[in-house]
Scaffold this active site. Structure first.
Site, PDB file in Angstrom:
ATOM      1  CB  THR A   1      -0.898   0.026   1.252  1.00  0.00           C
ATOM      2  OG1 THR A   1      -1.643  -1.186   1.301  1.00  0.00           O
ATOM      3  CG2 THR A   1      -1.844   1.216   1.214  1.00  0.00           C
TER       4      THR A   1
ATOM      5  CE  LYS B   1      -5.203  -1.000   1.611  1.00  0.00           C
ATOM      6  NZ  LYS B   1      -5.242  -2.276   2.238  1.00  0.00           N
TER       7      LYS B   1
ATOM      8  CE  LYS C   1       1.456   2.280   4.077  1.00  0.00           C
ATOM      9  NZ  LYS C   1       2.109   1.047   3.693  1.00  0.00           N
TER      10      LYS C   1
HETATM   11  P1  NAD Z   1       6.138  -5.644   7.318  1.00  0.00           P
HETATM   12  O1  NAD Z   1       6.850  -4.472   7.920  1.00  0.00           O
HETATM   13  O2  NAD Z   1       5.847  -6.826   8.182  1.00  0.00           O
HETATM   14  O3  NAD Z   1       6.951  -6.178   6.026  1.00  0.00           O
HETATM   15  C1  NAD Z   1       7.696  -5.365   5.173  1.00  0.00           C
HETATM   16  C2  NAD Z   1       9.001  -6.106   4.871  1.00  0.00           C
HETATM   17  O4  NAD Z   1       9.760  -5.347   3.931  1.00  0.00           O
HETATM   18  C3  NAD Z   1       9.892  -6.289   6.113  1.00  0.00           C
HETATM   19  O5  NAD Z   1      10.208  -7.676   6.281  1.00  0.00           O
HETATM   20  C4  NAD Z   1      11.139  -5.466   5.776  1.00  0.00           C
HETATM   21  O6  NAD Z   1      12.342  -6.037   6.306  1.00  0.00           O
HETATM   22  C5  NAD Z   1      11.128  -5.497   4.268  1.00  0.00           C
HETATM   23  N1  NAD Z   1      11.894  -4.414   3.662  1.00  0.00           N
HETATM   24  C6  NAD Z   1      11.951  -3.103   4.029  1.00  0.00           C
HETATM   25  N2  NAD Z   1      12.771  -2.436   3.201  1.00  0.00           N
HETATM   26  C7  NAD Z   1      13.251  -3.328   2.286  1.00  0.00           C
HETATM   27  C8  NAD Z   1      14.132  -3.244   1.178  1.00  0.00           C
HETATM   28  N3  NAD Z   1      14.681  -2.086   0.833  1.00  0.00           N
HETATM   29  N4  NAD Z   1      14.391  -4.367   0.479  1.00  0.00           N
HETATM   30  C9  NAD Z   1      13.816  -5.553   0.821  1.00  0.00           C
HETATM   31  N5  NAD Z   1      12.957  -5.702   1.865  1.00  0.00           N
HETATM   32  C10 NAD Z   1      12.700  -4.605   2.588  1.00  0.00           C
HETATM   33  O7  NAD Z   1       4.802  -5.054   6.691  1.00  0.00           O
HETATM   34  P2  NAD Z   1       3.497  -5.886   6.229  1.00  0.00           P
HETATM   35  O8  NAD Z   1       2.515  -5.886   7.338  1.00  0.00           O
HETATM   36  O9  NAD Z   1       3.944  -7.167   5.597  1.00  0.00           O
HETATM   37  O10 NAD Z   1       2.911  -4.882   5.133  1.00  0.00           O
HETATM   38  C11 NAD Z   1       3.467  -4.808   3.820  1.00  0.00           C
HETATM   39  C12 NAD Z   1       2.597  -3.886   2.996  1.00  0.00           C
HETATM   40  O11 NAD Z   1       1.272  -4.397   2.946  1.00  0.00           O
HETATM   41  C13 NAD Z   1       2.471  -2.454   3.536  1.00  0.00           C
HETATM   42  O12 NAD Z   1       2.507  -1.554   2.458  1.00  0.00           O
HETATM   43  C14 NAD Z   1       1.143  -2.456   4.253  1.00  0.00           C
HETATM   44  O13 NAD Z   1       0.550  -1.176   4.305  1.00  0.00           O
HETATM   45  C15 NAD Z   1       0.359  -3.413   3.377  1.00  0.00           C
HETATM   46  N6  NAD Z   1      -0.772  -4.068   4.058  1.00  0.00           N
HETATM   47  C16 NAD Z   1      -0.595  -4.633   5.277  1.00  0.00           C
HETATM   48  C17 NAD Z   1      -1.678  -5.263   5.911  1.00  0.00           C
HETATM   49  C18 NAD Z   1      -1.517  -5.925   7.272  1.00  0.00           C
HETATM   50  O14 NAD Z   1      -2.543  -6.296   7.865  1.00  0.00           O
HETATM   51  N7  NAD Z   1      -0.305  -6.109   7.787  1.00  0.00           N
HETATM   52  C19 NAD Z   1      -2.935  -5.301   5.278  1.00  0.00           C
HETATM   53  C20 NAD Z   1      -3.067  -4.744   4.008  1.00  0.00           C
HETATM   54  C21 NAD Z   1      -1.980  -4.127   3.410  1.00  0.00           C
END
Ligand code: NAD
Length: 288
Positions: free
Chosen positions: A85, A160, A235
């Protein structure tokens, strides 16, 4: 298909694990090392032989930095499928950059949370060219239960944030109405029975009721464990306001919801709680 998967956090790891049952996955994450996924030493190495590179990253700045790294390494004709997102402008900038490298880009943020990612029941809202959407559709079918093609690049993100702006506003309206009902001596179950079958019904009342013990099971019945965390709602509301500003759209309710969630997360102990815990905020601020 050969798939590169970058960003294997709470959402990315279970999505990649579901895909690994049918496809050849090479992952990369700066921190996470999930079991069952072959990992590359850097993002470009994960992307270089892939037909599709999926990114699932925290925000637009990180997405842009990763896109700078992977686009030159990807083979022509490959697809960059971003499921994070992020702001609409970053999604559109990444799509334009992909074209200059003879790649296609699809922005496809999800709803459904960690449970949906684990169970393969996410909903994808996608923007980008028809042909690229058709190529990645089988991947959506593994990771989710529904994929809606919303139009050109950035339109997945637009869908979204519009959806989640409605969600944030209606959750606040539902919570404040419950607390008004309390003050007026109206029983919460009676309130639910009336509103859930009257013109005030909504997903937040009917399916995700913020009042514990009322309506179907929801995070309110589990001490407001998320669910969908208040900080993730903040966010998405912030992204909606960035988009409104850039597009010169008037969104006063979205603006008010953003300010309330910001206050809730930053100074009212809302961080780490489900976004429906906004009810507690109104309960404790009856004279505020
Ligand atoms: P998260 O923080 O658990 O995962 C993100 C991952 O990206 C981490 O493991 C981090 O180490 C990695 N990362 C960061 N910078 C990086 C880079 N430069 N290269 C490679 N990896 C890198 O977050 P999440 O909960 O998995 O969410 C991911 C996305 O999905 C976000 O944009 C969030 O808004 C969206 N989202 C999350 C949810 C939820 O319920 N968690 C629901 C819908 C959408």
């Amino acid at each position: 298909m050969k798939i590169g998967f970058i960003g294997l956090g709470n959402m990315g790891a279970p999505m990649a694990i579901n895909l690994a049952k049918d496809h050849d996955i090479t992952g990369f994450d700066t921190i996470a090392q999930p079991d069952g996924i072959a990992m590359a030493p850097n993002a470009a190495a994960a992307a270089k032989d892939a037909d599709v590179v999926i990114t699932m990253l925290p925000n637009g700045d990180i997405l842009r930095a990763v896109a700078d790294e992977i686009h030159p390494a990807m083979k022509p004709g490959a697809i960059h499928l971003d499921c994070s997102t992020v702001d609409v402008q970053s999604a559109r900038a990444v799509a334009t950059q992909a074209e200059t490298h003879r790649l296609a880009a699809i922005d496809a943020p999800v709803s459904g949370g960690i449970g949906g990612a684990t169970n393969g029941t996410l909903t994808f809202m996608a923007g980008g060219p028809d042909a690229a959407f058709a190529k990645v559709k089988p991947l959506f079918d593994i990771m989710g239960q529904k994929a809606v093609h919303c139009g050109a690049a950035g339109n997945g993100q637009a869908a979204k944030i519009c959806n989640n702006m409605i969600l944030g506003v209606t959750m606040i309206a539902t919570c404040e109405a419950f607390v008004l009902a309390d003050k007026l001596g109206l029983d919460r179950r009676a309130m639910f029975d009336v509103v859930s079958t009257s013109s005030g019904y909504s997903w937040t009342m009917n399916a995700y009721c913020p009042a514990p013990g009322v309506g179907p099971q929801s995070p309110a019945d589990n001490n407001y464990q998320p669910g969908f965390a208040a900080e993730l709602m903040l966010k998405d509301l912030n992204l909606s306001q960035m988009a409104a500003e850039a597009a010169d759209a008037d969104t006063p309710m979205g603006q008010a919801a953003t300010a309330l969630y910001q206050q809730f997360v930053e100074s009212e102990d809302g961080k780490g709680k489900d976004f429906s815990a906004m009810l507690l905020r109104f309960e404790s601020r009856r004279r505020g």
